[in-house]
Design a protein around this motif. Structure first.
Motif, PDB file in Angstrom:
ATOM      1  N   PRO A   1       0.838  -1.220   0.000  1.00  0.00           N
ATOM      2  CA  PRO A   1       0.000   0.000   0.000  1.00  0.00           C
ATOM      3  C   PRO A   1       0.860   1.253   0.000  1.00  0.00           C
ATOM      4  O   PRO A   1       1.963   1.276   0.534  1.00  0.00           O
ATOM      5  CB  PRO A   1      -0.798  -0.133   1.308  1.00  0.00           C
TER       6      PRO A   1
ATOM      7  N   GLU B   1      -1.129   7.634   2.286  1.00  0.00           N
ATOM      8  CA  GLU B   1      -2.374   8.288   1.896  1.00  0.00           C
ATOM      9  C   GLU B   1      -2.131   9.569   1.094  1.00  0.00           C
ATOM     10  O   GLU B   1      -2.880   9.888   0.173  1.00  0.00           O
ATOM     11  CB  GLU B   1      -3.200   8.612   3.147  1.00  0.00           C
TER      12      GLU B   1
ATOM     13  N   GLY C   1       1.234  -5.429   1.524  1.00  0.00           N
ATOM     14  CA  GLY C   1      -0.091  -5.786   1.053  1.00  0.00           C
ATOM     15  C   GLY C   1      -0.781  -6.807   1.937  1.00  0.00           C
ATOM     16  O   GLY C   1      -1.999  -6.841   2.012  1.00  0.00           O
TER      17      GLY C   1
END
Length: 891
Positions: free
Chosen positions: A659, A662, A692
């Motif tokens: 990931p 943000e 992940g």
């Protein structure tokens, strides 16, 4: 055990002065460790014997067992330190381990005072004396490490001081005060001793750096340099050996004959060298020399007598290849480099600024360039900024700062004030050393007097004196034996230096008298070859000195003939090569050790539980373990991803589901660019990423000296989970499980903010149990705790899930009721709470009843902040206590 022994690999590794200083401190710390452990056990046994009849046997036995186990553990650490490589870059790690052991030992001695209670006060004084004695010994044994000293003394002193404060009488307080003063005195002594050790270690490191730099300058010359005496090469640099295809050690002590194609050319050369040795000027001539493979090499030879005042001191020669026009140009360049080398070695002044230690060394020649005597105290006399010419000051200060802070080259010409008040033009070159944090720790360099040729010549004389000293220390043996193998001539210096005899004692004795067992047959065969007319070079023989010790010699010999050409004996030279042979053996052992170390490195990297990766200066993967491959790729071994660029591996990891942060909002290219930036600016800092599969990985990367990057990837998922649990526990009351005061204030602030935005009303209720103290006094604190737990449960049953019930402290609770429609809503909840708390308790005492007083404050009517609402609720609650039985007032 020898704590000074170091692994062979450390000899070729470059470490910062700070790392070597730390390694020396830690070495001294472990060297003193056996003494400290022995003292600890001895004092522990004596203490137990003295207190055996004055204290509880079980307590003493348990304490002695714990102390013995701690001492055994520290001894195991000591053995581990001896058995493992002790590179300077892991010294801090060994110091931390030592400090942990010292802390455990100090804690054990501090616990003795608190745990063991002797019946006689006299033995309490004994505790104090034992503690002070242990602290005194620690001040000496642990002085190389403040960290270890503090780890031992703090818990040791804490036990005694705590015991004295708990007793509280005048005697114990006086003992505590005396012990504290004594410890401060010991700490000051340890500080001074530590500083003295550090200063000594720093001087050793500086001296070692200077010696290695001088050797590097000699061997890094672009031209061949040799010192010739008696037609033998007594010393030479690496370039000379490479020029003729030899190893450097093969030329040491060897005849110059190996450089010539014929005896006639060699004899002519000897005459030229003799001419140079007798001249006071620098001589230059061309010679056709021979490479080891037989190729002819035209060379330019430049030489001068090592000491014109002593004609037998030898000759210093420089040799340059001039085979072609390109070689001629290279020779001119080498000649210029040679000139600069001679100037730096003989005329240049050297400075060495220890930035960390705040000390500066100036060589005698540095002082001489400025007209000062060698003994002049430059520490208080010479300051670089003040000595600069006013027109050069700003430029040179800026140049120095640019080098130390940005690494720009420092090579400038400027003027320095001399002793007579005038200024001397110099050329200054310098190089700094930076620590891993990028801070300059050392700045060294040299200046060359640019004022005139005369100073250059004077510096050359000093350089020649240096080479003359090298020649005078030669230990070559010149000898002659007759046809029967009996010595007829041996030179005095060689006889004394090599064999420990006077030459008269060796003459008249056969050479076999000096052979070791097993050598005679081979030496007689070599002698027979000489008597048959053969020349023997580099023949190695082990012989016996006067003191019985063996000495390994390298012989060069030829037959000795009479006027008719008949062989009547042999003559030649011999050189002591014992140290060279020992070095060759040591090198072979070091290579074997290095290969073993490489194998161990590969095994160690593969056994690491963390992911390990090593990228070269081109950012290509050169080494990793299986764990790293599993974290970032689908590969199962290093071979599948070897040579891949770091960027390729990052993109592979993103494709596998890593990931992104943000703030990158799904922008893969921006995320990859950020990862690349952190990777290329690696400085030892750690970064955390979530993979992940939900796991958290901590990445720590650092640059290697050659420009590569080494990194470790650690799975910290459990650590992150533990941190979250700790954060949650820190916000809850340990008894009731309700939010504590800190979480209450946070939620109240949030509720106020939300109510202010929505223009809603909040009720804050402060609930205090009436006459709770008698329950603790009559039934005990456990019963009181059970009552508080039950009250918390009943409070939660009276409110909504969106409301907050918190323990405010002691027997006080707070309820936050957001989204109130009217004033009566809070009064209804308060009445419900009164009724619930008034019900009889089943635990801990059946039938026990408690009551409560409740104060209510409303937002925004009674205040617009958390502190104002809680204060209003508290005031209202106390009015409620005075109005027992009535409904709780709002204001």
């Amino acid at each position: 055990m020898d704590l000074t022994a170091q692994p062979a690999s450390s000899a070729t590794t470059e470490y910062t002065p700070r790392q070597r200083l730390d390694a020396e401190r830690v070495r001294q710390l472990y060297a003193l460790m056996p003494t400290g452990l022995a003292v600890t056990l001895l004092v522990a046994l004596v203490t137990v014997m003295v207190l055996w009849n004055k204290a509880n046997y079980g307590e003493l036995s348990a304490w002695l067992l714990v102390t013995t186990l701690i001492t055994a553990g520290r001894y195991a650490l000591y053995r581990s330190y001896l058995a493992r490589p002790r590179e300077p870059d892991v010294a801090q790690r060994w110091e931390n381990r030592f400090a942990v052991g010292a802390g455990l030992a100090g804690t054990a001695w501090g616990a003795l005072v608190v745990a063991v209670q002797p019946a006689d006060v006299t033995y309490e004084v004994l505790f104090v004396l034992i503690g002070l004695g242990m602290a005194a010994s620690a001040a000496g044994l642990l002085a190389p490490s403040y960290r270890s000293l503090a780890s031992f003394i703090v818990p040791l002193a804490a036990g005694q001081i705590a015991k004295a404060l708990l007793v509280g009488d005048a005697v114990h307080l006086a003992m505590a005060a005396f012990g504290l003063i004594y410890l401060l005195f010991l700490w000051r002594i340890a500080f001074d001793y530590h500083q003295m050790l550090v200063d000594t270690y720093q001087r050793h490191v500086a001296d070692d750096d200077l010696l290695r730099e001088q050797q590097r300058i000699f061997n890094s010359s672009a031209v061949g340099i040799a010192v010739i005496k008696d037609r033998a090469i007594t010393t030479c640099n690496t370039r000379l050996a490479e020029l003729f295809g030899y190893a450097q050690e093969d030329l040491y002590g060897g005849s110059t004959r190996v450089l010539y194609g014929s005896d006639a050319a060699w004899e002519a050369h000897s005459e030229e060298v003799a001419t140079v040795a007798g001249s006071r000027e620098i001589c230059q001539f061309e010679e056709r020399l021979v490479h080891r493979d037989g190729r002819a090499i035209w060379c330019l030879l430049q030489g001068r007598a090592a000491n014109p005042a002593e004609m037998d001191a030898g000759t210093i020669l420089t040799v340059s290849d001039i085979n072609s026009l390109k070689s001629v140009e290279a020779t001119l360049r080498d000649s210029r480099d040679q000139y600069e080398l001679v100037v730096r070695a003989s005329q240049g002044g050297v400075w060495d600024w220890d930035i960390v230690g705040k000390r500066t060394y100036y060589s005698p020649q540095f002082k001489a360039i400025l007209g000062h005597p060698p003994e002049a105290d430059f520490e208080g006399l010479f300051f670089f900024e003040d000595a600069l010419h006013p027109e050069d000051r700003e430029r040179m200060i800026t140049a120095q700062a640019s080098h130390l802070e940005e690494g720009l080259a420092f090579d400038h010409e400027y003027r320095l004030r001399a002793r007579d008040g005038g200024y001397v033009w110099v050329r200054g070159r310098g190089q700094a050393i930076w620590n891993p944090a990028g801070q300059a720790t050392r700045f060294a360099g040299s200046i060359i007097d640019m004022s005139g040729q005369r100073r250059i010549e004077e510096a050359l004389h000093r350089s020649e004196a240096h080479y003359r000293n090298l020649v005078e220390t030669s230990k070559s043996l010149v000898w002659t034996v007759d046809a029967q193998g009996v010595y007829t001539y041996v030179n005095d210096r060689g006889a004394r230096t090599i064999f420990g005899y006077e030459s008269a004692e060796m003459c008249g004795r056969p050479f076999t008298d000096f052979l070791v067992p097993g050598q005679a047959e081979a030496d007689r065969a070599a002698f027979a070859r000489l008597m048959a007319g053969e020349h023997v070079f580099d023949y190695q023989s082990t012989q016996r000195r006067r003191d019985g010790q063996p000495v390994i010699l390298s012989f060069n010999a030829i037959p000795l003939r009479d006027e008719d050409g008949n062989i009547i004996g042999t003559t030649g030279t011999a050189m002591d090569i014992t140290l060279r042979v020992e070095r060759e053996q040591a090198v072979a052992q070091a290579r074997a050790a290095a290969e073993e170390a490489r194998t161990m490195l590969r095994s160690a990297v593969e056994s690491l539980p963390d992911g390990f990766a090593w990228f070269d200066r081109d950012d290509r993967l050169v080494l990793c373990n299986r764990r790293y491959a599993e974290i970032y790729t689908d590969a199962t071994s290093f071979e599948e991803i070897a040579g891949m660029a770091f960027e390729e591996l990052v993109r592979w990891s993103v494709r596998r589901g890593e990931p992104m942060a943000e703030e990158f909002d799904g922008d893969v290219e921006a995320w990859v660019a950020e990862r690349m930036r952190r990777h290329r600016t690696a400085n030892g800092a750690s970064h955390r990423y979530q993979m992940g599969d939900g796991k958290w990985i901590q990445v720590t990367e650092r640059r290697t000296p050659d420009g590569g990057i080494v990194g470790v990837r650690t799975d910290i998922t459990e650590l992150k989970r533990a941190e979250e649990e700790i954060r949650l526990l820190a916000s809850l009351d340990m008894l009731t499980g309700l939010p504590n005061r800190r979480l209450l204030e946070d939620r109240l602030q949030q509720a106020i903010g939300q109510a202010r935005r929505r223009q809603q009303m909040i009720a804050v209720m402060l609930i205090d149990l009436d006459n709770f103290k008698p329950i603790n006094d009559r039934h005990g604190h456990r019963a009181g705790d059970a009552v508080l737990v039950e009250v918390a449960r009943r409070l939660q049953s009276c409110v909504r899930t969106t409301d907050t019930v918190a323990r405010y402290g002691g027997d006080e609770f707070v309820v936050i009721l957001p989204d109130q429609q009217q004033r009566g809503d809070a009064e209804a909840v308060a009445a419900k709470i009164h009724a619930a708390i008034a019900l009889p308790l089943q635990q801990p005492v059946p039938g026990l009843r408690v009551s409560c007083s409740i104060g209510i404050a409303l937002f925004p009517e009674h205040g617009d902040g958390a502190e104002a609402l809680l204060k209003e609720a508290d005031d209202t609650m106390y009015r409620s206590k005075r109005m027992a039985g009535e409904r709780p007032p709002l204001h």
